[in-house]
Design a protein around this motif. Sequence first.
Motif, PDB file in Angstrom:
ATOM      1  N   LYS A  47       3.603   2.373   4.236  1.00  0.00           N
ATOM      2  CA  LYS A  47       2.658   3.856   4.153  1.00  0.00           C
ATOM      3  C   LYS A  47       2.820   4.062   2.531  1.00  0.00           C
ATOM      4  O   LYS A  47       2.050   4.649   1.778  1.00  0.00           O
ATOM      5  CB  LYS A  47       2.877   4.636   5.128  1.00  0.00           C
ATOM      6  N   LEU A  48       4.099   4.040   2.343  1.00  0.00           N
ATOM      7  CA  LEU A  48       4.661   4.530   0.936  1.00  0.00           C
ATOM      8  C   LEU A  48       4.352   3.681  -0.293  1.00  0.00           C
ATOM      9  O   LEU A  48       3.956   3.864  -0.984  1.00  0.00           O
ATOM     10  CB  LEU A  48       6.237   4.758   0.951  1.00  0.00           C
ATOM     11  N   HIS A  49       4.051   2.361   0.173  1.00  0.00           N
ATOM     12  CA  HIS A  49       3.923   1.159  -0.804  1.00  0.00           C
ATOM     13  C   HIS A  49       2.350   1.316  -1.099  1.00  0.00           C
ATOM     14  O   HIS A  49       1.904   1.055  -2.218  1.00  0.00           O
ATOM     15  CB  HIS A  49       4.462  -0.108  -0.127  1.00  0.00           C
ATOM     16  N   SER A  50       1.723   1.560   0.146  1.00  0.00           N
ATOM     17  CA  SER A  50       0.247   1.463  -0.253  1.00  0.00           C
ATOM     18  C   SER A  50      -0.334   2.915  -0.700  1.00  0.00           C
ATOM     19  O   SER A  50      -1.516   3.264  -0.783  1.00  0.00           O
ATOM     20  CB  SER A  50      -0.465   1.277   1.276  1.00  0.00           C
ATOM     21  N   LEU A  51       0.549   3.782  -0.980  1.00  0.00           N
ATOM     22  CA  LEU A  51       0.258   5.194  -1.293  1.00  0.00           C
ATOM     23  C   LEU A  51      -0.821   5.195  -2.623  1.00  0.00           C
ATOM     24  O   LEU A  51      -1.786   5.866  -2.640  1.00  0.00           O
ATOM     25  CB  LEU A  51       1.281   5.993  -1.443  1.00  0.00           C
ATOM     26  N   SER A  74       4.303  -5.623  -7.530  1.00  0.00           N
ATOM     27  CA  SER A  74       5.536  -5.141  -7.175  1.00  0.00           C
ATOM     28  C   SER A  74       6.176  -5.359  -5.958  1.00  0.00           C
ATOM     29  O   SER A  74       7.437  -5.383  -5.770  1.00  0.00           O
ATOM     30  CB  SER A  74       5.487  -3.612  -7.117  1.00  0.00           C
ATOM     31  N   LEU A  75       5.124  -5.676  -4.955  1.00  0.00           N
ATOM     32  CA  LEU A  75       5.901  -6.141  -3.632  1.00  0.00           C
ATOM     33  C   LEU A  75       6.474  -7.620  -3.580  1.00  0.00           C
ATOM     34  O   LEU A  75       7.257  -7.729  -3.016  1.00  0.00           O
ATOM     35  CB  LEU A  75       4.427  -6.257  -2.762  1.00  0.00           C
ATOM     36  N   TRP A  83       5.162  -0.553  -9.078  1.00  0.00           N
ATOM     37  CA  TRP A  83       4.610   0.361  -8.337  1.00  0.00           C
ATOM     38  C   TRP A  83       4.372   1.822  -8.939  1.00  0.00           C
ATOM     39  O   TRP A  83       3.319   2.426  -8.769  1.00  0.00           O
ATOM     40  CB  TRP A  83       5.609   0.502  -7.081  1.00  0.00           C
ATOM     41  N   ILE A  84       5.217   2.078  -9.852  1.00  0.00           N
ATOM     42  CA  ILE A  84       5.249   3.444 -10.717  1.00  0.00           C
ATOM     43  C   ILE A  84       4.059   3.547 -11.315  1.00  0.00           C
ATOM     44  O   ILE A  84       3.373   4.481 -11.529  1.00  0.00           O
ATOM     45  CB  ILE A  84       6.423   3.614 -11.209  1.00  0.00           C
ATOM     46  N   LEU A  89      -1.430   5.174 -12.574  1.00  0.00           N
ATOM     47  CA  LEU A  89      -2.941   5.013 -12.980  1.00  0.00           C
ATOM     48  C   LEU A  89      -3.628   5.425 -11.648  1.00  0.00           C
ATOM     49  O   LEU A  89      -5.036   5.880 -12.033  1.00  0.00           O
ATOM     50  CB  LEU A  89      -2.964   3.339 -12.844  1.00  0.00           C
ATOM     51  N   ALA A  90      -3.245   5.537 -10.538  1.00  0.00           N
ATOM     52  CA  ALA A  90      -4.075   6.122  -9.402  1.00  0.00           C
ATOM     53  C   ALA A  90      -4.114   7.741  -9.533  1.00  0.00           C
ATOM     54  O   ALA A  90      -5.125   8.127  -9.345  1.00  0.00           O
ATOM     55  CB  ALA A  90      -3.471   5.906  -8.164  1.00  0.00           C
TER      56      ALA A  90
END
Length: 148
Positions: A47-51, A74-75, A83-84, A89-90
């Motif tokens: 869940k945190l990774h797909s945030l 990042s995965l 990821w950061i 960017l999001a």
Amino acid sequence: MSEQLHPAAPHHLPFFITGPNEADGLTVFTGLLLVAAIFSVGILYWKLHSLPERMAHKSQKLQFELVAVLGLISLFTHMHIFWIAGLLLALVDLPDFGTPLRSIAGSVEKIAGAASESDVTIAPVSPATETVAPRAAGTEQEEVRRHA
């Protein structure tokens, strides 16, 4: 527990001490708790990774795809900077340059008098109407002079 206790054992034993060939309830409970904790942490991680991807889902297609690619990088590389970067960017709303540029291009086409692709109609040519006129003598020289 069995009827016969060791003479050095106390008469009242705690609940987690079992006799031979009996199921150990505390070990079973601890195992189930450990499995549940591992699944919970795994779900929290996903869940945190797909945030960032879920945050960018509402934005433009290009921005969403960039965030998704950064998340995959990042995965697979285990480098958290991607990821950061995807999260940042999001969070930022990129301006829409495409719509105004398409409008400008359409206006320039209208000013130039060029027909857009939807305005052009192609009429079929029948072999009866297709004729070739013979060239007059001297017209080739006049064309060469005009183009020079």
